[in-house]
Enzyme design. Structure first.
Site, PDB file in Angstrom:
ATOM      1  N   HIS A 597       0.858  -1.181   0.000  1.00 32.39           N
ATOM      2  CA  HIS A 597       0.000   0.000   0.000  1.00 32.39           C
ATOM      3  C   HIS A 597       0.898   1.236   0.000  1.00 32.39           C
ATOM      4  O   HIS A 597       2.023   1.196   0.483  1.00 32.39           O
ATOM      5  CB  HIS A 597      -0.874  -0.034   1.267  1.00 32.39           C
ATOM      6  N   ASP A 674       3.340  -4.329   7.793  1.00 31.58           N
ATOM      7  CA  ASP A 674       2.108  -3.551   7.678  1.00 31.58           C
ATOM      8  C   ASP A 674       0.944  -4.509   7.884  1.00 31.58           C
ATOM      9  O   ASP A 674       0.615  -5.309   7.009  1.00 31.58           O
ATOM     10  CB  ASP A 674       2.036  -2.889   6.304  1.00 31.58           C
ATOM     11  N   GLN A 677      -4.377  -4.972   7.137  1.00 31.12           N
ATOM     12  CA  GLN A 677      -5.341  -6.022   6.772  1.00 31.12           C
ATOM     13  C   GLN A 677      -5.127  -7.278   7.617  1.00 31.12           C
ATOM     14  O   GLN A 677      -6.084  -7.908   8.057  1.00 31.12           O
ATOM     15  CB  GLN A 677      -5.212  -6.377   5.282  1.00 31.12           C
ATOM     16  N   LYS A 700     -10.341  -0.330  10.617  1.00 32.09           N
ATOM     17  CA  LYS A 700     -10.588  -1.570   9.867  1.00 32.09           C
ATOM     18  C   LYS A 700     -10.940  -2.726  10.803  1.00 32.09           C
ATOM     19  O   LYS A 700     -11.465  -3.746  10.366  1.00 32.09           O
ATOM     20  CB  LYS A 700      -9.356  -1.937   9.030  1.00 32.09           C
ATOM     21  N   CYS A 838      -4.734   2.557  -3.633  1.00 34.16           N
ATOM     22  CA  CYS A 838      -3.436   3.024  -3.122  1.00 34.16           C
ATOM     23  C   CYS A 838      -2.338   1.985  -3.352  1.00 34.16           C
ATOM     24  O   CYS A 838      -1.453   1.795  -2.507  1.00 34.16           O
ATOM     25  CB  CYS A 838      -3.518   3.398  -1.644  1.00 34.16           C
TER      26      CYS A 838
END
Length: 880
Positions: A597, A674, A677, A700, A838
């Site tokens: 991302h 990261d 998710q 999220k 993104c």
């Protein structure tokens, strides 16, 4: 007249004393004063206690004196013939083939010919046969051996200490992290009826981390009587995952004791899976000796015939701020009897204790029996403790539902049983030990008379079932009850029911989170820290409790490793600025994946622009698979940082983070993950991953916007300069100098997002209340169903078909722009995202400028997938 009282002893009690007297001089360590005194003290304690019986409160359900009529001979002649085939037959192929450091005990003797210790000593571990080490025990062994007997009245533990003949002793030095599990295999029953007394001692020093699996198997059915004890001592900040698999012959008597003393900020996760014996007694003693430590103990018992299994657990909170969780599941058939006795003890100094336990039994016959005695002994006032027990039968409505969907009754029942048991496996992070099916013996095993109903099938994999089966397998997940918690899901859009499939961008919020935020503003709001008034203290407590919830959610070692940020983007920028810039210079390399991302690209471009660093990109295949070998080829001596996604927000590809971290750390390269998710869709254990930094965002994860999290290893955070300046992050300020506070506050300048952090804590509570494993299973079923349904549309192209994939599908419709498709889908009430997501480098790799993306959450349903497919068909008609 002689009025003295003579102690009555049963035949077996006397035989055990005679056994010791006969074997005393030949027992290992007999010539060592420390060992000899330990044995004499133990046999004296046993002689005074005798075998436990029903008048002993802790043994009221398991009368060992009555059950043990005679004692089999003690095994002293070692060297029994055992082959690799015997090993596999006793344990099953999957467990026998588990990649692990394998230590095989045959009737207590450590067998080098069957073991595989390659690399274990080289990694720094100290280990050996207990029988050998007892001749001259090292200090670390003397400090642990025989030191735990919480009430001083455990006859079984005392008897094992007196008669222990073999086992393994293992020391993990400070800082050692073992990537492979240690598999201790107990094999007995090679000859005539016999009794064995084994002892394992495991010491994990400060910061050490390992997984220990103990398997118990028998090679025959000759009336084995087994006594097995494992003692553990965990140093500060150490982590041990301890797994037990017991599947012995049905005439075995199995007496097992685990003891664990846990120091500060340590983690002990234990799991026991028992297929029973004639009589099995599993005792667990856990004691907290240092603040900030935690234990999660769970177990599953599958019993049938007249098997009897007793699990007795004592967790003793001796110091403040420790957490304990216990969950045990029992499935009982025929005339089997299952027992759970759990006691949580909170001593006066153990304020801020958080302890909960639960036992649940599923009764498959009218003659099965479940006895439960959960207890709390609390001598402190600032604690949160709870306990409970339930029993019941298979839900006939769910069974009818599965049968109505086409599943045979036997398969439907087995699916429901496995769903019931599966929750107890959440603590297990070692494959293939994470699901019941992989631990069950093979069909037709000659070692068992009849398979338990729960073993009659193995849960089919998604690739082997169709849409109908996927729906049925997910039936036990009450998605409608979950949807009722999300007010926005009852909205309509353009007169159609809202079908919200944009969860990858941001998830909706449950009422529990909304209420927590409103309550904080209405009743408990003030600025945190520095205030001395009631509201400030209350807000500070709630804010810091949220930090503790995040720590537990990620299984970080300490709250100080959790930094609150605005979002994952800011968390990554913090690392790039405070950690990356001082360490990365001209010509140095930063390795990313092409799936990143922009949040995990742009901060590294800053370092490229300003310091002359080089960005390198790990590729993916046309199917979206991460190419580990290609990634490894890109690492050079100039690689100074690796920053990777845990799960692609476009392809859904799940990256093998643990393996990447291992490869990187072998070369001394730090790794940032990261998890924007990944933290949403799968359980995350940062200690197990061993990553240096992990970032995720609250919105999220069903929490509010404006709050994110950066996890960082404490030793790294301690060395990093502040990211921003202002209040809270300082030590002191004068006109001439400044000092900085310690992490995490060093990186939280100014007034933090107080209420947002509280909301995130409420979101984590909500997710954990449902269960991350259950959520992941539901999302997997929805994803597989959606892949099947959308795969039927030959004019629709799906991007990302990796084998290990999260609940995201990116696609394009032939002859239509993604923005147009999204706009038309919205008219049917279906919300998907359209654009670059993104991830422009990734889209360029696939030769497209935009895609549509449907991303699924815990509250999405199979019917919503059908709506998406129907709306896409109508959209296609408009462009035809």
């Amino acid at each position: 007249m002689d009025l003295s009282v003579q102690q009555f002893r049963s035949k077996a009690e006397q035989e055990l004393l005679d056994l010791y007297a006969k074997a005393e001089s030949a027992l290992p360590g007999a010539a060592n004063p420390f060992v000899a005194e330990l044995r004499k003290t133990a046999i004296k304690a046993y002689a005074g206690l005798g075998l436990p019986h029903r008048r002993v409160e802790a043994w009221k359900y398991t009368d060992l004196r009555a059950r043990l009529e005679e004692v089999s001979p003690l095994i002293v002649a070692l060297g029994a013939s055992v082959s690799e085939a015997d090993f596999e037959a006793a344990l099953g192929k999957q467990i026998a083939a588990l990649p692990a450091y394998r230590l095989v005990l045959v009737e207590g003797e450590l067998r080098v010919d069957l073991s595989d210790m390659t690399g274990l000593r080289e990694a720094g571990a100290e280990l050996g046969s207990l029988a050998h080490l007892l001749e001259m025990p090292p200090e670390w062994l003397k400090e642990t051996l025989g030191q735990v007997n919480p009430r001083g009245d455990d006859a079984v533990l005392a008897l094992n200490t007196a008669l222990m003949t073999g086992g393994v002793a293992l020391r993990l030095p400070a800082g050692l992290t073992l990537q492979k599990p240690i598999h201790i295999v107990h094999l007995d029953g090679t000859g005539e009826p016999a009794s064995t007394f084994t002892r394992n001692v495991i010491v994990a020093e400060e910061g050490a981390s390992a997984t220990v699996l103990e398997s118990y198997g028998t090679l025959g059915m000759q009336g084995l009587q087994r006594s097995a004890v494992t003692e553990l001592r965990l140093g500060d900040k150490s982590t041990i995952q301890h797994i037990k698999l017991q599947r012995e012959a049905v005439d075995t008597i199995h007496l097992n004791v685990w003891t664990a003393n846990i120091a500060a900020d340590a983690r002990y996760n234990a799991f026991q899976f028992s297929l029973g014996a004639a009589l099995a007694r599993n005792q667990l003693y856990v004691g907290f000796d240092g603040e900030g430590s935690a234990t999660d103990v769970s177990g599953a018992d599958l019993l049938r015939g007249k098997q009897h299994c007793d699990t007795t657990l004592i967790v003793e909170h001796r110091v403040p701020a420790c957490t304990s969780r216990e969950l045990f599941k029992l499935v009982l058939d025929d005339e089997a009897r299952g027992i759970f006795q759990g006691k949580v003890v909170v001593l006066p100094d153990a304020q801020k204790t958080d302890g909960k336990q639960m036992a649940q039994a599923l009764l498959l016959s009218e003659t099965a029996e479940f006895d439960s005695k959960p207890e709390l002994e609390i001598f402190a006032d600032d604690v949160v403790c709870g306990h409970g027990a339930t029993s019941g039968q298979i839900d006939e409505e769910l069974l009818f539902y599965l049968k109505s969907r086409g599943l045979p009754e036997q398969e439907a029942r087995a699916l429901l049983i496995q769903a019931f048991v599966g929750e107890a496996f959440a603590v297990v992070r070692t494959r293939p030990c994470r699901t019941p099916s992989t631990l069950l013996p093979p069909n037709g095993s000659a070692r068992r008379r009849r398979r338990h109903e729960a073993m009659t099938i193995l849960t089919p994999s998604a690739k082997d079932v169709g849409a109908k089966d996927l729906r049925a397998m997910d039936a036990s997940f009450d998605v409608e009850a979950i949807r009722a918690d999300f007010p926005i899901l009852s909205e309509t859009v353009h007169g159609k029911p809202l079908t919200y499939l944009d969860n990858g961008a941001s998830a909706q919020k449950p009422r529990q989170v909304i209420d927590a935020i409103a309550h904080a503003y209405d009743h408990e709001y003030a600025n945190v820290h520095r205030g001395l008034h009631h509201l400030s203290n209350l807000a500070t407590t709630n804010f810091e409790e949220a930090r503790g919830k995040v720590r537990a959610f990620l299984n970080a070692r300490a709250d100080e490793e959790i930094i609150f940020t605005r979002n994952a983007t800011e968390a990554i920028n913090l690392v790039a600025s405070s950690f990356g810039r001082p360490r990365i210079g001209a010509g140095d390399e930063i390795l990313l994946t092409i799936m990143e991302h922009h949040s995990n690209i742009v901060p590294w471009h800053f370092i490229r622009e300003r310091q002359g660093a080089v960005l390198k990109w790990a590729p993916v295949s046309d199917e979206g698979e991460f190419l580990l070998e290609e990634f490894e080829k890109l690492i050079t001596p100039r690689t100074k940082m690796i920053a990777i996604t845990h799960m692609s927000n476009v392809l859904g590809t799940i990256v093998p983070v643990k393996e990447i971290v291992r490869i990187a750390h072998e070369r001394g390269i730090p790794v940032l993950v990261d998890g924007a998710q990944g933290a949403v869709h799968m359980p995350v254990d940062v200690q197990d991953l061993d990553c240096d930094f992990y970032a995720f965002t609250g919105h999220k994860l069903y929490g509010p916007t404006g709050i994110g999290v950066l996890y960082g290893k404490k030793e790294l955070l301690d060395e990093m300069p502040p990211y921003q300046g202002g209040g809270e992050m300082i030590g002191y300020v004068t006109t001439d100098e400044i000092t900085y506070g310690k992490p995490p506050h060093r990186f939280e300048a100014g007034t933090p997002a107080i209420v947002q952090a509280i909301g995130l804590g409420a979101a984590i509570d909500y997710v954990e209340g449902i269960g991350r494993e259950r959520i992941a299973a539901h999302e997997r079923a929805i994803l597989d169903y959606a892949m099947e349904k959308l795969g039927e549309l030959n004019w629709l192209k799906i991007f990302g078909r990796a084998k290990d994939k999260g609940s995201i599908i990116s696609f394009e419709v032939e002859g239509a722009h993604a923005h147009d498709v999204s706009t038309i889908l919205d008219r049917y009430g279906v919300a998907v995202r359209a654009g670059t997501h993104c991830c422009e480098p990734l889209l360029a790799r696939f030769g497209v400028t935009s895609t549509c993306r449907a991303s699924f959450a815990m509250y999405n349903t199979f019917e919503e997938v059908d709506r998406l497919a129907d709306a896409l068909r109508k959209t296609r008609e408009m462009f035809s």
